[in-house]
Design a protein around this motif. Structure first.
Motif, short mmCIF file in Angstrom:
data_model
loop_
_atom_site.label_atom_id
_atom_site.label_comp_id
_atom_site.label_asym_id
_atom_site.label_seq_id
_atom_site.Cartn_x
_atom_site.Cartn_y
_atom_site.Cartn_z
N LEU A 61 1.01 -1.24 0.04
CA LEU A 61 0.20 -0.10 -0.04
C LEU A 61 0.91 1.29 0.01
O LEU A 61 0.60 2.30 -0.68
CB LEU A 61 -0.85 0.01 1.31
N GLN A 72 0.08 9.10 -1.26
CA GLN A 72 -1.26 8.45 -0.63
C GLN A 72 -2.32 9.39 -0.81
O GLN A 72 -3.53 8.46 -0.74
CB GLN A 72 -0.98 8.08 0.74
N GLN A 75 -5.07 7.63 -2.87
CA GLN A 75 -6.08 6.50 -2.40
C GLN A 75 -7.41 7.00 -2.38
O GLN A 75 -8.25 6.20 -2.12
CB GLN A 75 -5.29 5.97 -0.89
N GLN A 153 -6.30 -4.00 0.15
CA GLN A 153 -7.68 -3.10 -0.31
C GLN A 153 -8.38 -2.63 1.02
O GLN A 153 -8.94 -1.50 0.79
CB GLN A 153 -8.19 -3.95 -1.36
N GLN A 156 -6.95 0.49 2.02
CA GLN A 156 -7.13 1.64 1.17
C GLN A 156 -8.44 1.98 1.46
O GLN A 156 -9.00 3.50 1.39
CB GLN A 156 -6.81 0.99 -0.12
#
Length: 306
Positions: A61, A72, A75, A153, A156
């Motif tokens: 991630l 990030q 995301q 996932q 996220q």
């Protein structure tokens, strides 16, 4: 001295020609390299590597957007941009928002929840075929890879949920105790996604072309899951065959989306949920989670070979 020199060296007894190779290996304590363990032993091995699974998911991630300047933030921005496009096409041009109260929270919730399933399936499809170097170099339960990708996932999605909460508050959706229902919904969806990813990981390890086909399948699934439109409004206005109505209502992606909307959006009332929706949510999670795990485990010794 001469007696010692004349004494022939000790030789191992010749192998019994009547023994099969498997029986001969068993006599000398040899086992098959990478043989599939029993199911309980496999579960224990996977649990023992839980720290690796978590660390691997977090590392993937973190590295996902390491080359982007916004890092990030992507995301959250990626699903938000998708939601903006869907709002313009479906909400404005096709006017699907007229049938839905609080359409923006309705749409964003659907996009975030379905993206969780979509990304988990795509990551699972490439979990083995995209990590052959790791699979061939180290000995570990191969299920750790698709599980870690699904955990990535989920992490996220949790970032995206923070943005979703801000959107809900900005559009006047009040926080209620029902928001706590999001936790069991996420747990059930994570179990479902992981089982589906395990199935796709086994299929993708032998047929890499599946990874090219899945975007079309997932896009069709998204359009049938009520992400951009209200399933109950469509079913109320149209005389559809009963089988099609049941398929739309019991679609696992639609089930988890509806439950998340019910938990977070005050105007999404209980009467908009399909009948026995919680039973469907639990059933899909158990069926996909247990069935997918066993299906993947049965081919454990084949991954990374051939």
């Amino acid at each position: 001295m001469s007696q010692a020199l004349d004494t022939p060296p000790h030789q191992a007894p010749a192998a019994d020609p009547a023994l099969s190779p498997a029986e001969l290996a068993a006599r000398h304590g040899l086992t098959v390299s990478g043989a599939r363990p029993s199911l309980p032993a496999y579960v224990r091995q996977l649990w023992q590597r839980r720290h690796f699974i978590t660390a691997f998911a977090t590392a993937k991630l973190t590295a996902q957007y390491s080359q982007a300047k916004l890092g990030q933030l992507w995301q959250v921005m990626t699903p938000l941009l998708n939601a903006a496009v869907y709002y313009f096409i479906f909400g404005v041009l096709m006017d699907t928002k007229r049938d839905v109260e609080d359409y923006v929270p309705f749409l964003v919730t659907g996009v975030f929840v379905f993206t969780f399933t979509q990304a988990s399936v795509m990551a699972g499809t490439r979990a083995i075929s995209g990590s052959l170097g790791l699979v061939r170099a180290l000995h570990f339960p191969r299920a750790a890879l698709p599980v870690s990708y699904c955990l990535q996932q989920l992490q996220q999605l949790l970032f995206s949920m923070c943005a979703l909460i801000v959107i809900l508050l900005c559009f006047g959706v009040p926080p209620t105790p029902y928001w706590l229902l999001a936790l069991p919904v996420l747990a059930l969806q994570f179990t479902f996604n992981t089982g589906l990813a395990l199935v796709m990981a086994r299929l993708g390890s032998k047929t890499p072309d599946i990874a090219q086909l899945m975007p079309f399948v997932l896009r069709t699934w998204m359009y049938a899951s009520g992400v951009m439109w209200s399933i109950d409004a469509v079913l109320a206005d149209r005389d559809l065959p009963h089988v099609l109505r049941v398929l739309l209502e019991c679609n696992p992606a639609a089930v988890y989306i509806d439950l998340m909307r019910f938990a977070l959006i005050d105007s999404f009332h209980h009467d908009r949920l399909p009948h026995l929706v919680w039973a469907w949510a639990v059933g899909w999670a158990v069926l996909a989670g247990v069935g997918g795990f066993i299906y993947f485990w049965k081919a454990e010794e084949t991954y990374g070979r051939g």
